[in-house]
Scaffold this motif. Structure first.
Motif, short mmCIF file in Angstrom:
data_model
loop_
_atom_site.label_atom_id
_atom_site.label_comp_id
_atom_site.label_asym_id
_atom_site.label_seq_id
_atom_site.Cartn_x
_atom_site.Cartn_y
_atom_site.Cartn_z
N ARG A 199 1.07 -4.63 9.12
CA ARG A 199 1.40 -3.39 8.37
C ARG A 199 3.40 -3.42 9.21
O ARG A 199 3.59 -2.94 10.11
N PHE A 200 3.97 -3.42 7.88
CA PHE A 200 5.04 -3.26 8.00
C PHE A 200 6.35 -1.46 6.82
O PHE A 200 5.26 -2.11 5.76
N ARG A 201 6.49 -0.69 7.71
CA ARG A 201 7.06 0.27 6.79
C ARG A 201 8.37 0.01 5.86
O ARG A 201 9.14 -0.29 7.21
N LEU A 202 8.19 -0.55 4.52
CA LEU A 202 9.58 -0.42 3.57
C LEU A 202 10.61 0.51 4.04
O LEU A 202 9.85 1.25 3.86
N PRO A 203 11.78 0.10 4.50
CA PRO A 203 12.61 1.39 3.59
C PRO A 203 13.14 1.46 2.54
O PRO A 203 12.00 0.90 1.16
N LEU A 254 3.95 -2.24 3.30
CA LEU A 254 4.12 -4.61 3.10
C LEU A 254 2.82 -4.22 4.16
O LEU A 254 3.02 -4.06 5.61
N VAL A 255 1.34 -5.33 3.84
CA VAL A 255 -0.01 -5.52 4.26
C VAL A 255 0.23 -6.67 4.08
O VAL A 255 0.01 -7.71 3.60
N ILE A 256 0.46 -7.61 5.17
CA ILE A 256 0.00 -9.13 5.19
C ILE A 256 -1.80 -9.74 6.02
O ILE A 256 -1.20 -8.87 7.32
N VAL A 264 9.68 -3.09 -4.31
CA VAL A 264 8.27 -2.88 -3.96
C VAL A 264 7.61 -3.70 -5.55
O VAL A 264 6.50 -5.15 -5.01
N GLU A 265 8.36 -3.68 -6.35
CA GLU A 265 7.40 -3.84 -7.58
C GLU A 265 7.70 -5.63 -8.24
O GLU A 265 7.03 -6.79 -8.83
N GLN A 266 9.19 -6.07 -7.50
CA GLN A 266 9.56 -7.39 -7.34
C GLN A 266 9.06 -8.00 -6.03
O GLN A 266 9.84 -9.29 -5.80
N VAL A 267 8.02 -8.26 -5.82
CA VAL A 267 8.07 -8.61 -4.28
C VAL A 267 7.60 -10.77 -4.47
O VAL A 267 6.91 -10.13 -5.67
N LYS A 268 8.21 -11.12 -3.66
CA LYS A 268 7.49 -12.99 -4.08
C LYS A 268 6.63 -13.12 -2.80
O LYS A 268 8.03 -13.14 -1.44
N GLU A 294 0.38 -1.78 -0.51
CA GLU A 294 -0.05 0.34 0.04
C GLU A 294 0.72 1.00 0.34
O GLU A 294 1.61 1.54 0.52
N ASP A 295 -0.03 1.64 -0.67
CA ASP A 295 0.70 4.06 -1.01
C ASP A 295 2.37 3.33 -0.92
O ASP A 295 3.28 4.36 -0.65
#
Length: 151
Positions: A109-113, A79-81, A118-122, A74-75
């Motif tokens: 929710r985790f704010r990523l550094p 990262l939202v699990i 983010v376009e390659q999250v698996k 999101e945003d």
């Protein structure tokens, strides 16, 4: 400074503290079963590890099917699990003696550094463990400039 919470049987200071007042009012004031079910599973335990190549999230989700879990960004950098563990179907002929396994919804929710790609999250779910891998962008290597020493 990095704060890491670990649970270690041999280290009494690393364990979660028991709060004797936590369940005190729950036994006096009845609540709906769906609220307690949701609360019981709301705090899905998730580890976040950083390697030189990626940020790796691991969540223990026993009994949860792949279709019941969502992994989203999101945003641009959150990262939202989330997901839901369904209640077991009840049969009129069943006689329950104990119900300890929790069910309900969860969301973390985790704010990523900034270095997260983010376009390659698996994500993958195997043996009740969800693993989410967020690759890291290669950081700029510091430029080294030699300075001539006079004198």
């Amino acid at each position: 400074m990095s704060l890491v919470r670990r649970s270690n049987v041999f280290d009494p200071f690393s364990m979660d503290l028991w709060d004797p007042f936590d369940n005190m009012f729950r036994s006096i004031v009845p609540s709906s079963s769906s609220d307690s079910d949701t609360a019981a599973f709301a705090n899905a335990r998730i580890d976040w590890k950083e390697t030189p190549e990626a940020h790796v999230f691991k969540a223990d989700l026993p009994g949860v099917k792949k279709e019941e879990v969502k992994v989203e960004v999101e945003d641009g950098n959150v990262l939202v699990i989330s997901g839901q563990r369904s209640k077991e179907k009840e049969d009129k002929n069943d006689k329950w003696h104990r119900v300890e396994r929790s069910s309900g919804q969860f969301m973390r929710r985790f704010r990523l550094p900034e270095d997260a790609k983010v376009e390659q999250v698996k994500a993958g779910l195997e043996n009740g463990v969800l693993t989410v891998t967020v690759p890291k962008a290669e950081g700029k290597k510091p430029e080294v400039k030699s300075i001539q020493i006079s004198g």
